[in-house]
Each structure stands twice: as structure tokens, then as C-alpha cells.
Scaffold this motif. Structure first.
Motif, short mmCIF file in Angstrom:
data_model
loop_
_atom_site.label_atom_id
_atom_site.label_comp_id
_atom_site.label_asym_id
_atom_site.label_seq_id
_atom_site.Cartn_x
_atom_site.Cartn_y
_atom_site.Cartn_z
N GLY A 159 67.17 60.77 36.06
CA GLY A 159 65.92 60.59 37.10
C GLY A 159 64.92 61.18 36.36
O GLY A 159 64.86 61.82 35.30
N PRO A 160 63.78 60.98 37.08
CA PRO A 160 62.40 61.27 36.85
C PRO A 160 62.41 63.01 36.78
O PRO A 160 61.66 63.52 36.13
CB PRO A 160 61.37 60.83 37.58
N ASP A 161 63.30 63.32 37.59
CA ASP A 161 63.33 64.88 37.58
C ASP A 161 64.52 65.51 36.76
O ASP A 161 64.70 66.59 36.52
CB ASP A 161 63.85 65.24 39.22
N GLY A 162 65.03 64.64 35.75
CA GLY A 162 65.81 65.22 34.69
C GLY A 162 67.28 65.08 35.13
O GLY A 162 68.20 65.76 34.52
N ALA A 209 76.64 58.55 26.62
CA ALA A 209 75.39 57.85 26.68
C ALA A 209 74.60 58.15 27.71
O ALA A 209 74.83 58.00 28.93
CB ALA A 209 75.76 56.42 26.57
N VAL A 210 73.20 58.39 27.53
CA VAL A 210 72.01 58.64 28.56
C VAL A 210 71.23 57.56 28.44
O VAL A 210 70.54 57.26 27.38
CB VAL A 210 71.46 59.99 28.39
N VAL A 211 71.01 56.72 29.41
CA VAL A 211 70.13 55.66 29.52
C VAL A 211 69.16 55.98 30.54
O VAL A 211 69.02 56.31 31.51
CB VAL A 211 70.72 54.46 30.07
N ALA A 212 67.58 55.86 29.97
CA ALA A 212 66.37 56.09 30.87
C ALA A 212 65.52 55.07 30.33
O ALA A 212 65.05 54.51 29.28
CB ALA A 212 66.08 57.62 30.37
N THR A 213 64.83 54.58 31.48
CA THR A 213 63.76 53.41 31.08
C THR A 213 62.52 53.64 32.30
O THR A 213 62.74 54.11 33.08
CB THR A 213 64.23 51.87 31.38
N GLY A 214 61.47 53.16 31.71
CA GLY A 214 60.18 53.42 32.34
C GLY A 214 59.48 54.54 32.38
O GLY A 214 60.20 55.74 31.85
N GLY A 215 58.18 54.38 32.51
CA GLY A 215 57.25 55.65 32.23
C GLY A 215 57.51 56.82 33.08
O GLY A 215 57.48 58.06 32.67
N ALA A 221 62.44 62.82 29.46
CA ALA A 221 62.87 62.50 28.28
C ALA A 221 62.38 63.75 27.30
O ALA A 221 63.19 64.03 26.31
CB ALA A 221 62.67 60.96 27.77
N HIS A 222 61.20 63.66 27.08
CA HIS A 222 60.52 64.66 26.28
C HIS A 222 61.07 65.96 26.38
O HIS A 222 61.46 66.75 25.26
CB HIS A 222 59.04 64.70 26.61
N LEU A 223 61.29 66.52 27.52
CA LEU A 223 61.83 68.01 27.99
C LEU A 223 63.38 67.97 27.63
O LEU A 223 63.70 68.94 27.14
CB LEU A 223 61.48 68.34 29.26
N ALA A 224 64.12 66.76 27.77
CA ALA A 224 65.40 66.77 27.51
C ALA A 224 65.89 66.65 26.06
O ALA A 224 66.91 67.15 25.65
CB ALA A 224 66.11 65.70 28.21
N ILE A 225 64.97 66.06 25.15
CA ILE A 225 65.29 65.71 23.79
C ILE A 225 64.70 66.41 22.83
O ILE A 225 65.27 66.93 22.02
CB ILE A 225 65.10 64.11 23.78
N ASP A 226 63.49 66.69 23.04
CA ASP A 226 62.61 67.35 22.02
C ASP A 226 63.10 68.93 21.95
O ASP A 226 63.48 69.34 22.99
CB ASP A 226 61.12 67.22 22.14
#
Length: 268
Positions: A159-162, A209-215, A221-226
């Protein structure tokens, strides 16, 4: 633009320009894991989430996958479920059944949905017990490190909230370690009552597998991956806590969801 197999400290990134391309890659990935698991163990134990993820699996119902996948060897579970009737529009079971399960030759007894006649607590307990019985028979593998089930594949949306599954930021369910399936009655997203796999179960899978789409998912995604120093606020982002112990983690993102990732440059 397609970034395939980009390796990070937080798993493999597969970034696609379009949802159609992402869907095609995701379905091929699932098919390959299914084939490998059936050859190795004789079964494929997959756990699904709900939401927009199911809509990306439609190609599994089409040629060649509807013919080449050994559907009789699939055992289907839910990473999380809303505690509503199976016919309810909010039901993850209904979503998966309408979009996928009713269109492929699965064996009905291999589809393990929750008992929708029970309370959230009772449904979680019964689902937990059922999985434990299947682990005893080794239909579901067991982790070499813990006593947790080792699903062949756990599919998650974000979700957008992670949040992932029904594990929400700063929720007490994130800290549950002694159960495989827990329940919540205060979901910040309706409906409030849900059951969900716990983090130890998710992180014991052979593949996640984590699937995320859309702005709207880009910041999460940045906070979860980087490589971001989350400090003591790490519980604010459940997706960052998805860290398979010995399994493989793959992120399927579109350009929009990946737009804030460090080191990823898209051409105009």
C-alpha cells in the motif's frame, strides 16, 4: 524501459514501463517457480494477497499457461483475508476466484480459504491449525531455521503507507512472532476485521514477490528498498520488514512506483 535483475541489498528489482509488461513478467516468474517446485517437491504451495495484484495475474488463465502449468499440483492459500462472507465484494477469496481460480483447472480441495462463519480470532486460529497440519505432512515445507511453514511463493502487494498483507504501520500485529496466523479487528483500511500471516511466516518463504504500481506507491517503495536509515521508525513501514531469511525477494514495479528509487534513471 525495463530493468531486469537489478540486485540490491533489499532483493532483486524488476521494473517495467507498462502494467502489461509487468503482468507478463510476473506470470512467467510464477510459472517458472511452479515448474521448479513441482519437479522438486511434487507440489506448489502459493499464498496470495488481494487488491490490484490479482488483476495482474490474468495471463495465467491464457495460453500457454492454462495448458502448461500443472494446476493439479497447486495448493492455494491467502496471505491475508478480510473477515467477510466469501460472496462479499471485499473478500480476497472472491476476488481471486472470479479473476483466476475459477478459470484454471485447480482441484477444489487444494484451495484453502478461511472459514467465513467464524470471528476474526477464531478464523485465524483455525487457519493457523490447518497450515500446521499440512506442514506435518510436508505438503508445505518447513523452514530449516525456524518451525515456520516455508511456502514456495508468497505474493504481496504494497500500500501507499507501506503495508503488506494486513500488517499495517505501527500495528501490534507486526510484533507477533509465536503464531503463524494472527488477526486484527482495527484495520485502518476497511473492513476492520482481518486475518493475516505474521512476519516470521512471510520471511520463511522460499520466494517472496512484492508488487507495487503507480506513483502513490513511489515514496513507500523508496523507503522500503533503498538504503535509508529508518532508525527507530522502521515499524512505520512493514514492507521494509519483508526480509526472507534464506529465500529470495523480488520486487515487481512499474516506472511510476520506481520513480523515487536511488540510482534508477528513466530516459525521457
Amino acid at each position: 524501459m525495463f530493468f531486469s535483475g537489478v540486485q540490491t541489498s533489499r532483493g532483486e528489482l524488476r521494473i517495467h514501463e507498462s502494467l502489461d509488461d509487468l503482468s507478463a513478467d510476473l506470470v512467467e516468474y510464477i510459472s517458472e517457480l511452479s515448474d521448479a517446485s513441482v519437479k522438486e517437491r511434487g507440489v506448489f504451495a502459493i499464498a496470495l494477497s488481494g487488491g490490484s495484484l490479482i488483476g495482474l495475474l490474468g495471463k495465467l488463465c491464457e495460453v500457454p499457461y492454462n495448458k502448461t502449468i500443472d494446476w493439479a499440483k497447486w495448493y492455494v492459500f491467502w496471505v491475508d483475508e478480510r473477515v467477510v462472507a466469501k460472496s462479499h465484494a471485499d473478500s480476497n477469496y472472491k476476488l481471486a476466484k472470479d479473476g483466476l481460480l475459477s478459470k484454471v483447472p485447480l482441484i477444489p480441495s487444494h484451495v484453502h480459504s478461511i472459514n467465513d462463519c467464524l470471528s476474526a480470532e477464531e478464523a485465524a486460529s483455525e487457519y493457523d491449525f490447518g497450515i500446521r497440519q499440512l506442514v506435518k505432512t510436508r505438503l508445505i515445507s518447513v523452514s530449516d531455521i525456524s518451525d515456520c511453514p516455508k511456502f514456495d511463493l508468497i505474493l504481496l502487494g504494497m500500500g501507499p503507507d507501506g503495508h503488506v498483507a494486513s500488517l499495517f504501520p505501527n500495528h501490534s500485529a507486526l510484533g507477533v512472532e509465536d503464531e503463524w496466523v494472527t488477526f486484527i479487528t482495527d484495520s485502518p483500511k476497511p473492513p476492520p476485521e482481518r486475518i493475516t500471516f505474521t512476519l516470521p511466516v512471510i520471511n520463511s518463504a522460499s520466494n517472496v514477490a512484492v508488487v507495487a504500481t503507480g506513483g502513490a506507491k513511489a515514496e513507500a517503495a523508496h523507503l522500503a528498498i533503498d538504503d535509508v536509515d529508518m532508525g527507530p521508525t522502521s515499524l512505520a513501514l512493514p514492507a521494509r520488514l519483508v526480509q526472507p531469511t534464506t529465500g529470495k525477494l523480488v520486487w515487481f514495479l512499474d516506472n511510476q512506483a520506481a520513480s523515487k528509487l536511488d540510482g534508477i534513471q528513466f530516459s525521457a
